[in-house]
Design a protein around this motif. Structure first.
Motif, PDB file in Angstrom:
ATOM      1  N   UNK A   3     -14.613 -23.496 -27.518  1.00  0.00           N
ATOM      2  CA  UNK A   3     -16.048 -23.770 -27.564  1.00  0.00           C
ATOM      3  C   UNK A   3     -16.350 -25.174 -28.051  1.00  0.00           C
ATOM      4  N   UNK A   4     -15.409 -25.789 -28.789  1.00  0.00           N
ATOM      5  CA  UNK A   4     -15.597 -27.145 -29.282  1.00  0.00           C
ATOM      6  C   UNK A   4     -15.354 -28.197 -28.202  1.00  0.00           C
ATOM      7  N   UNK A   5     -14.716 -27.802 -27.133  1.00  0.00           N
ATOM      8  CA  UNK A   5     -14.375 -28.757 -26.087  1.00  0.00           C
ATOM      9  C   UNK A   5     -15.606 -29.187 -25.301  1.00  0.00           C
ATOM     10  N   UNK A   6     -15.643 -30.464 -25.005  1.00  0.00           N
ATOM     11  CA  UNK A   6     -16.676 -31.011 -24.134  1.00  0.00           C
ATOM     12  C   UNK A   6     -16.387 -30.566 -22.705  1.00  0.00           C
ATOM     13  N   UNK A   7     -17.426 -30.521 -21.882  1.00  0.00           N
ATOM     14  CA  UNK A   7     -17.229 -30.081 -20.490  1.00  0.00           C
ATOM     15  C   UNK A   7     -16.249 -30.986 -19.740  1.00  0.00           C
ATOM     16  N   UNK A   8     -16.216 -32.257 -20.134  1.00  0.00           N
ATOM     17  CA  UNK A   8     -15.246 -33.177 -19.514  1.00  0.00           C
ATOM     18  C   UNK A   8     -13.829 -32.763 -19.863  1.00  0.00           C
ATOM     19  N   UNK A   9     -13.612 -32.358 -21.113  1.00  0.00           N
ATOM     20  CA  UNK A   9     -12.280 -31.938 -21.546  1.00  0.00           C
ATOM     21  C   UNK A   9     -11.857 -30.645 -20.848  1.00  0.00           C
ATOM     22  N   UNK A  10     -12.803 -29.770 -20.599  1.00  0.00           N
ATOM     23  CA  UNK A  10     -12.485 -28.509 -19.929  1.00  0.00           C
ATOM     24  C   UNK A  10     -12.011 -28.745 -18.498  1.00  0.00           C
ATOM     25  N   UNK A 167     -15.627 -47.593 -41.188  1.00  0.00           N
ATOM     26  CA  UNK A 167     -14.760 -48.411 -40.347  1.00  0.00           C
ATOM     27  C   UNK A 167     -14.867 -48.073 -38.863  1.00  0.00           C
ATOM     28  N   UNK A 168     -15.487 -46.939 -38.558  1.00  0.00           N
ATOM     29  CA  UNK A 168     -15.617 -46.542 -37.162  1.00  0.00           C
ATOM     30  C   UNK A 168     -14.348 -45.970 -36.566  1.00  0.00           C
ATOM     31  N   UNK A 169     -13.524 -45.357 -37.407  1.00  0.00           N
ATOM     32  CA  UNK A 169     -12.271 -44.770 -36.920  1.00  0.00           C
ATOM     33  C   UNK A 169     -12.573 -43.461 -36.180  1.00  0.00           C
ATOM     34  N   UNK A 170     -12.211 -43.348 -34.913  1.00  0.00           N
ATOM     35  CA  UNK A 170     -12.445 -42.099 -34.184  1.00  0.00           C
ATOM     36  C   UNK A 170     -11.457 -41.030 -34.638  1.00  0.00           C
ATOM     37  N   UNK A 171     -11.964 -39.887 -35.063  1.00  0.00           N
ATOM     38  CA  UNK A 171     -11.111 -38.811 -35.565  1.00  0.00           C
ATOM     39  C   UNK A 171     -10.945 -37.737 -34.486  1.00  0.00           C
ATOM     40  N   UNK A 172      -9.720 -37.250 -34.339  1.00  0.00           N
ATOM     41  CA  UNK A 172      -9.422 -36.286 -33.287  1.00  0.00           C
ATOM     42  C   UNK A 172      -9.879 -34.875 -33.638  1.00  0.00           C
ATOM     43  N   UNK A 173     -10.258 -34.140 -32.614  1.00  0.00           N
ATOM     44  CA  UNK A 173     -10.406 -32.692 -32.736  1.00  0.00           C
ATOM     45  C   UNK A 173      -8.995 -32.117 -32.818  1.00  0.00           C
ATOM     46  N   UNK A 174      -8.871 -30.924 -33.386  1.00  0.00           N
ATOM     47  CA  UNK A 174      -7.551 -30.302 -33.461  1.00  0.00           C
ATOM     48  C   UNK A 174      -7.010 -29.975 -32.076  1.00  0.00           C
ATOM     49  N   UNK A 175      -7.892 -29.667 -31.137  1.00  0.00           N
ATOM     50  CA  UNK A 175      -7.384 -29.358 -29.787  1.00  0.00           C
ATOM     51  C   UNK A 175      -6.829 -30.617 -29.113  1.00  0.00           C
ATOM     52  N   UNK A 176      -7.323 -31.798 -29.514  1.00  0.00           N
ATOM     53  CA  UNK A 176      -6.767 -33.043 -28.989  1.00  0.00           C
ATOM     54  C   UNK A 176      -5.394 -33.307 -29.595  1.00  0.00           C
ATOM     55  N   UNK A 177      -5.250 -32.980 -30.879  1.00  0.00           N
ATOM     56  CA  UNK A 177      -3.941 -33.111 -31.530  1.00  0.00           C
ATOM     57  C   UNK A 177      -2.935 -32.189 -30.848  1.00  0.00           C
ATOM     58  N   UNK A 178      -3.348 -30.967 -30.574  1.00  0.00           N
ATOM     59  CA  UNK A 178      -2.474 -29.998 -29.898  1.00  0.00           C
ATOM     60  C   UNK A 178      -2.075 -30.507 -28.521  1.00  0.00           C
ATOM     61  N   UNK A 207      -3.905 -40.478 -21.034  1.00  0.00           N
ATOM     62  CA  UNK A 207      -5.138 -39.763 -20.692  1.00  0.00           C
ATOM     63  C   UNK A 207      -5.664 -38.972 -21.882  1.00  0.00           C
ATOM     64  N   UNK A 208      -4.762 -38.393 -22.672  1.00  0.00           N
ATOM     65  CA  UNK A 208      -5.182 -37.686 -23.882  1.00  0.00           C
ATOM     66  C   UNK A 208      -5.790 -38.675 -24.870  1.00  0.00           C
ATOM     67  N   UNK A 209      -5.202 -39.874 -24.954  1.00  0.00           N
ATOM     68  CA  UNK A 209      -5.735 -40.923 -25.824  1.00  0.00           C
ATOM     69  C   UNK A 209      -7.164 -41.277 -25.428  1.00  0.00           C
ATOM     70  N   UNK A 210      -7.397 -41.381 -24.130  1.00  0.00           N
ATOM     71  CA  UNK A 210      -8.748 -41.688 -23.649  1.00  0.00           C
ATOM     72  C   UNK A 210      -9.738 -40.621 -24.107  1.00  0.00           C
ATOM     73  N   UNK A 211      -9.364 -39.359 -23.965  1.00  0.00           N
ATOM     74  CA  UNK A 211     -10.235 -38.265 -24.412  1.00  0.00           C
ATOM     75  C   UNK A 211     -10.458 -38.322 -25.911  1.00  0.00           C
ATOM     76  N   UNK A 212      -9.396 -38.687 -26.627  1.00  0.00           N
ATOM     77  CA  UNK A 212      -9.431 -38.751 -28.088  1.00  0.00           C
ATOM     78  C   UNK A 212     -10.477 -39.755 -28.587  1.00  0.00           C
TER      79      UNK A 212
END
Length: 226
Positions: A3-10, A167-178, A207-212
């Motif tokens: 449910x946390x995933x964006x529609x683009x990630x799905x 600092x504007x550091x983008x933090x990953x969702x856990x599903x992105x880490x997985x 590609x995962x980095x881009x989503x991240x």
């Protein structure tokens, strides 16, 4: 988590999974075809990697430009650094267009580059490839620290969260880490014995980095206030 995933990630995750599975199938069925055609220099895998890196570069530049008047210099500096990092990685991937434009390497690169090309990641220093020392070991440690330590601390420490936000550091969702972990384990675990298998890992990871960085956990920071 779904449910946390964006529609683009799905949409993106299944496509990345399909890409990895097709690549592994080719590697297992015909290792020679995988090495000499699918994952060769300037082949499909390499250009998909470049596409992901260039997309990340464009997105970083867009953030710097759109947020330049509403964010501090450190924030903008972090995203400028990410933009330069993506640009550098894309350039290195295609040896800065050397093969495309049929440019001959200088004497320095002919003598010190493992592939006789104009790039840094294949340089040899005292008999050791820079790629293994910096681009594999150092970058690998930095990536694991970012994915595991930053992702956990951001959720547990207000001080760390405030620092990252400043600092504007983008933090990953856990599903992105997985997704990062699965790509590494599956590709390196199944077809590591096949020459140039790391190219498939790098491509999927790009590609995962881009989503991240496009859809981070703290995404609200990167939206322009109206």
């Amino acid at each position: 988590m779904f449910n946390q995933m964006h529609k683009i990630e799905k949409i993106a995750y299944p496509l990345i999974a399909l890409y990895v599975l097709v690549g592994m199938a080719i590697a297992l069925v015909s290792p020679e075809y995988f090495t000499k055609v699918f994952a060769k220099e300037d082949g499909p895998v390499e250009w998909l990697t470049v596409l992901a890196l260039v997309s990340s570069f464009v997105m970083c530049v867009h953030r710097v430009f759109t947020l330049r008047k509403s964010r501090n210099l450190v924030f903008l500096g972090v995203w400028s650094f990410l933009a330069l990092l993506c640009f550098f990685a894309a350039g290195e991937e295609i040896s800065w267009g050397q093969r495309i434009f049929n440019i001959e390497s200088s004497e320095f690169f002919l003598q010190n580059n493992a592939q006789k090309e104009t790039n840094l990641h294949n340089m040899i220093v005292e008999g050791k490839k820079v790629n293994k020392i910096i681009f594999s070991l150092v970058l690998g440690i930095a990536l694991l620290t970012y994915l595991l330590v930053f992702t956990a601390l951001y959720r547990r420490s207000d001080k760390f969260k405030n620092l990252c936000d400043y600092m504007g550091v983008p933090i990953a969702y856990w599903h992105q880490v997985i997704a990062w972990v699965l790509v590494a384990l599956i590709v390196e675990g199944v077809i590591k014995h096949v020459s140039r298998s790391s190219e498939l890992f790098e491509s999927a990871a790009a590609f995962v980095f881009f989503l991240n960085i496009y859809l981070p956990f703290n995404g609200a920071l990167f939206k322009l206030e109206k």
